[in-house]
Design an enzyme around this catalytic site. Structure first.
Site, PDB file in Angstrom:
ATOM      1  N   PRO A  22       0.851  -1.196   0.000  1.00  0.00           N
ATOM      2  CA  PRO A  22       0.000   0.000   0.000  1.00  0.00           C
ATOM      3  C   PRO A  22       0.880   1.238   0.000  1.00  0.00           C
ATOM      4  O   PRO A  22       1.748   1.371   0.869  1.00  0.00           O
ATOM      5  CB  PRO A  22      -0.796  -0.128   1.305  1.00  0.00           C
ATOM      6  CG  PRO A  22       0.077  -0.964   2.188  1.00  0.00           C
ATOM      7  CD  PRO A  22       0.852  -1.888   1.298  1.00  0.00           C
ATOM      8  N   MET A  23       0.693   2.121  -0.966  1.00  0.00           N
ATOM      9  CA  MET A  23       1.534   3.320  -1.078  1.00  0.00           C
ATOM     10  C   MET A  23       0.638   4.526  -1.307  1.00  0.00           C
ATOM     11  O   MET A  23      -0.221   4.497  -2.192  1.00  0.00           O
ATOM     12  CB  MET A  23       2.526   3.167  -2.238  1.00  0.00           C
ATOM     13  CG  MET A  23       3.501   2.020  -2.056  1.00  0.00           C
ATOM     14  SD  MET A  23       4.538   1.720  -3.508  1.00  0.00           S
ATOM     15  CE  MET A  23       3.408   0.844  -4.594  1.00  0.00           C
ATOM     16  N   CYS A  58       3.036   3.429   9.057  1.00  0.00           N
ATOM     17  CA  CYS A  58       3.440   4.704   8.462  1.00  0.00           C
ATOM     18  C   CYS A  58       4.265   5.513   9.465  1.00  0.00           C
ATOM     19  O   CYS A  58       3.783   5.816  10.558  1.00  0.00           O
ATOM     20  CB  CYS A  58       2.222   5.512   8.025  1.00  0.00           C
ATOM     21  SG  CYS A  58       2.667   7.086   7.231  1.00  0.00           S
ATOM     22  N   LYS A  74      -0.400  -4.153   9.142  1.00  0.00           N
ATOM     23  CA  LYS A  74       0.963  -3.926   8.660  1.00  0.00           C
ATOM     24  C   LYS A  74       1.687  -3.120   9.734  1.00  0.00           C
ATOM     25  O   LYS A  74       1.229  -2.036  10.108  1.00  0.00           O
ATOM     26  CB  LYS A  74       0.965  -3.170   7.337  1.00  0.00           C
ATOM     27  CG  LYS A  74       2.356  -2.991   6.727  1.00  0.00           C
ATOM     28  CD  LYS A  74       2.266  -2.413   5.317  1.00  0.00           C
ATOM     29  CE  LYS A  74       3.635  -2.378   4.651  1.00  0.00           C
ATOM     30  NZ  LYS A  74       4.540  -1.382   5.209  1.00  0.00           N
ATOM     31  N   ASN A 125       8.531  -7.228   4.558  1.00  0.00           N
ATOM     32  CA  ASN A 125       8.680  -5.984   3.801  1.00  0.00           C
ATOM     33  C   ASN A 125      10.021  -5.357   4.166  1.00  0.00           C
ATOM     34  O   ASN A 125      10.358  -5.240   5.337  1.00  0.00           O
ATOM     35  CB  ASN A 125       7.528  -5.043   4.138  1.00  0.00           C
ATOM     36  CG  ASN A 125       7.509  -3.781   3.295  1.00  0.00           C
ATOM     37  OD1 ASN A 125       7.003  -2.757   3.712  1.00  0.00           O
ATOM     38  ND2 ASN A 125       8.058  -3.832   2.096  1.00  0.00           N
ATOM     39  N   GLY A 126      10.798  -4.973   3.129  1.00  0.00           N
ATOM     40  CA  GLY A 126      12.086  -4.333   3.373  1.00  0.00           C
ATOM     41  C   GLY A 126      13.235  -5.070   2.708  1.00  0.00           C
ATOM     42  O   GLY A 126      13.289  -6.304   2.732  1.00  0.00           O
ATOM     43  N   ASN A 127      14.146  -4.312   2.069  1.00  0.00           N
ATOM     44  CA  ASN A 127      15.338  -4.850   1.391  1.00  0.00           C
ATOM     45  C   ASN A 127      15.026  -5.584   0.091  1.00  0.00           C
ATOM     46  O   ASN A 127      15.803  -6.421  -0.341  1.00  0.00           O
ATOM     47  CB  ASN A 127      16.121  -5.825   2.298  1.00  0.00           C
ATOM     48  CG  ASN A 127      16.598  -5.196   3.578  1.00  0.00           C
ATOM     49  OD1 ASN A 127      16.524  -3.981   3.735  1.00  0.00           O
ATOM     50  ND2 ASN A 127      17.083  -5.996   4.500  1.00  0.00           N
ATOM     51  N   ALA A 161       7.630  -2.111  -2.217  1.00  0.00           N
ATOM     52  CA  ALA A 161       7.122  -0.758  -2.476  1.00  0.00           C
ATOM     53  C   ALA A 161       8.064  -0.043  -3.435  1.00  0.00           C
ATOM     54  O   ALA A 161       7.803   0.066  -4.623  1.00  0.00           O
ATOM     55  CB  ALA A 161       6.974   0.012  -1.171  1.00  0.00           C
ATOM     56  N   GLU A 162       9.206   0.432  -2.927  1.00  0.00           N
ATOM     57  CA  GLU A 162      10.165   1.163  -3.756  1.00  0.00           C
ATOM     58  C   GLU A 162      10.650   0.323  -4.931  1.00  0.00           C
ATOM     59  O   GLU A 162      10.761   0.812  -6.058  1.00  0.00           O
ATOM     60  CB  GLU A 162      11.359   1.601  -2.898  1.00  0.00           C
ATOM     61  CG  GLU A 162      11.071   2.754  -1.960  1.00  0.00           C
ATOM     62  CD  GLU A 162      10.992   4.089  -2.674  1.00  0.00           C
ATOM     63  OE1 GLU A 162      11.815   4.340  -3.563  1.00  0.00           O
ATOM     64  OE2 GLU A 162      10.099   4.883  -2.339  1.00  0.00           O
TER      65      GLU A 162
END
Length: 484
Positions: free
Chosen positions: A23-24, A108, A147, A208-210, A232-233
């Site tokens: 979700p962004m 967030c 999340k 989530n992450g990396n 995400a990114e």
């Protein structure tokens, strides 16, 4: 049909999804979700929606969820930020028929979340979170998911996850960073925290992450044992990440723009996506970066995208054999690839500063300034400073306003009662008085009404009877003056 829970929910409703688009805010809209699904994504989340606004604003609901039906956009999880159990559940009830689950945003870390008191800034309020999830689990016909971000301490993170599971959370996404790890200070996400949570709970867990490429996804699943991995990114810079491909940027951009024609979204979303896709190329062609920032129509964006494509194709045609990518990139700039976010020192160098105490560090600056470091200015304040070099943001230099005698709000400078407009209105109405400073003319309008009544009768009556005869119409006149 009973509501599916835990593993059964992940396996049947979410179709055992391993590849997940995060979700962004303003970036995981329908058009982008469809593009991501075409290139390997198995589950998508909506942008983070504000529960309070979703509940009260029909246009917000229509723009973000109630738009044109799209069967391709499933399974889908709707994410809300909220800090009130009733508001959260009422908003979720309005959304549940359009999705497969409702997610509560507890991750967030931005300043807007701190000001609004939601996201990661609720992670210490376990009683409130329990009430929110318990109520949602009881009232909704779809599962509730969460999340989260981690605490520095692994044991506390595990207890946090177990508390959410016990309250009724059916799936947990763990971002392996603390709420302080963001922007230039993001650093590396801790898969160790994620692995500990996965072992401690009996519900599905997403990591989530990396995540920058498909090999990162596979390694994360192998090391942590999670059910799926969220990006995400990485997804924004390469929508084909889950396919394990690094396509030409203009291929993804053109495909996305075609989807936008069918499923329109705000131009700001489209522009932001192209800034991400063309990130490395726009460092080369700065003029086109400025044009993309200024363009006002979708066709204008299409034109800039076409020009970027032509410039890259010309560069490819003139490329020498054996030439390697510049700026330390793994691929040439016209190929979709990850963007490595610079740390604080690198950020200072990007801004033309040597890293001294006067360095500007982008978005972090505003937060640090609010914490008392006034030497750093946000980008917005820097722009104001450029327009007016003499402008000061020192709170001690701001003009001091005289306070209302009643409530403490700033009083009107010309108020006859030395009050704010609200308090002045109440007093002027009660005393049948005028306050020209606030434009309140109760006495004047009352006297005019008496004069008009006398002229209608054509006779002069004693003063006492005048007041008595006008008594019936007085309330209406005063009410009319109050409404003006």
């Amino acid at each position: 049909m009973p509501k599916l829970r835990g593993e059964a929910f992940w396996r049947e409703t979410l179709r055992s999804a391993h590849y997940v688009v995060a979700p962004m805010v303003d970036q995981s809209e329908l058009a982008w979700r469809l593009l991501s699904r075409r290139h390997g994504a198995q589950l998508c989340y909506t942008p983070m929606l504000h529960a309070q606004v979703f509940l009260r604003d029909a246009n917000y609901r229509r723009e973000n969820l109630y738009g044109e039906a799209c069967p391709e956009d499933r399974p889908l999880i709707v994410q809300f930020c909220a800090n009130d159990p009733e508001v959260f559940v009422q908003a979720a009830l309005l959304a549940q028929d359009y999705c497969d689950a409702i997610d509560l945003n507890l991750g967030c870390p931005q300043m807007i979340a701190k000001r609004g008191h939601y996201g990661a800034f609720l992670q210490e309020e376990w009683d409130l979170l329990q009430r929110m999830i318990l109520l949602a689990n009881e009232k909704l016909s779809v599962p509730i998911t969460c999340k989260i971000r981690v605490f520095p301490d692994i044991d506390k993170t595990v207890k946090y996850a177990q508390m959410l599971e016990k309250a009724g959370c059916q799936l947990l996404t763990v971002h392996g960073r603390t709420k302080e790890q963001k922007g230039p200070l993001a650093g590396v996400a801790s898969w160790e925290h994620i692995q500990a949570v996965r072992k401690a709970v009996n519900i599905p867990v997403f990591a989530n992450g990396n995540i920058q490429c498909l090999s990162d996804v596979e390694e994360c699943i192998r090391k942590t044992g999670v059910h799926g991995v969220m990006s995400a990114e990485g997804n924004l810079h390469n929508p084909a990440l889950f396919e394990g491909r690094n396509p030409l940027v203009w291929e993804m951009a053109e495909e996305y723009l075609e989807i936008v024609r069918k499923y329109p979204c705000p131009l700001s979303y489209v522009r932001a996506h192209l800034f991400k896709l063309w990130h490395h190329t726009l460092q080369v062609y700065q003029q086109l970066r400025e044009e993309l920032a200024k363009v006002k129509t979708l066709e204008g964006i299409v034109d800039v995208n076409r020009e970027l494509k032509l410039r890259c194709q010309e560069e490819i045609a003139n490329q020498k054999e054996g030439e390697k990518p510049k700026e330390g990139l793994p691929f040439f700039h016209w190929i979709c690839q990850p963007y490595i976010r610079p740390g604080p020192k690198e950020r200072c160098r990007e801004n033309g500063d040597s890293g001294t105490e006067k360095g500007v560090r982008g978005k972090r600056a505003l937060e640090e300034e609010e914490d008392g470091n006034s030497e750093l200015l946000s980008k917005n304040k820097q722009k104001k400073k450029l327009r007016n070099p003499n402008k000061s943001f020192d709170p001690s230099l701001k003009p001091k306003y005289a306070k209302c005698d009643q409530c403490g709000n700033p009083k009107g400078t010309k108020c006859v009662f030395n009050m704010c407009r609200g308090c002045c209105k109440k007093r002027a109405f009660k005393e049948v008085a005028d306050c020209p400073g606030h434009g309140l003319l109760f006495k004047t309008k009352y006297e005019k009404s008496l004069s008009w009544q006398h002229s209608q009768r054509g006779i002069q009556t004693p003063e006492i009877s005048q007041r008595g005869d006008a008594e019936v119409g007085e309330t209406a006149v005063l009410k009319e003056a109050g409404d003006s």
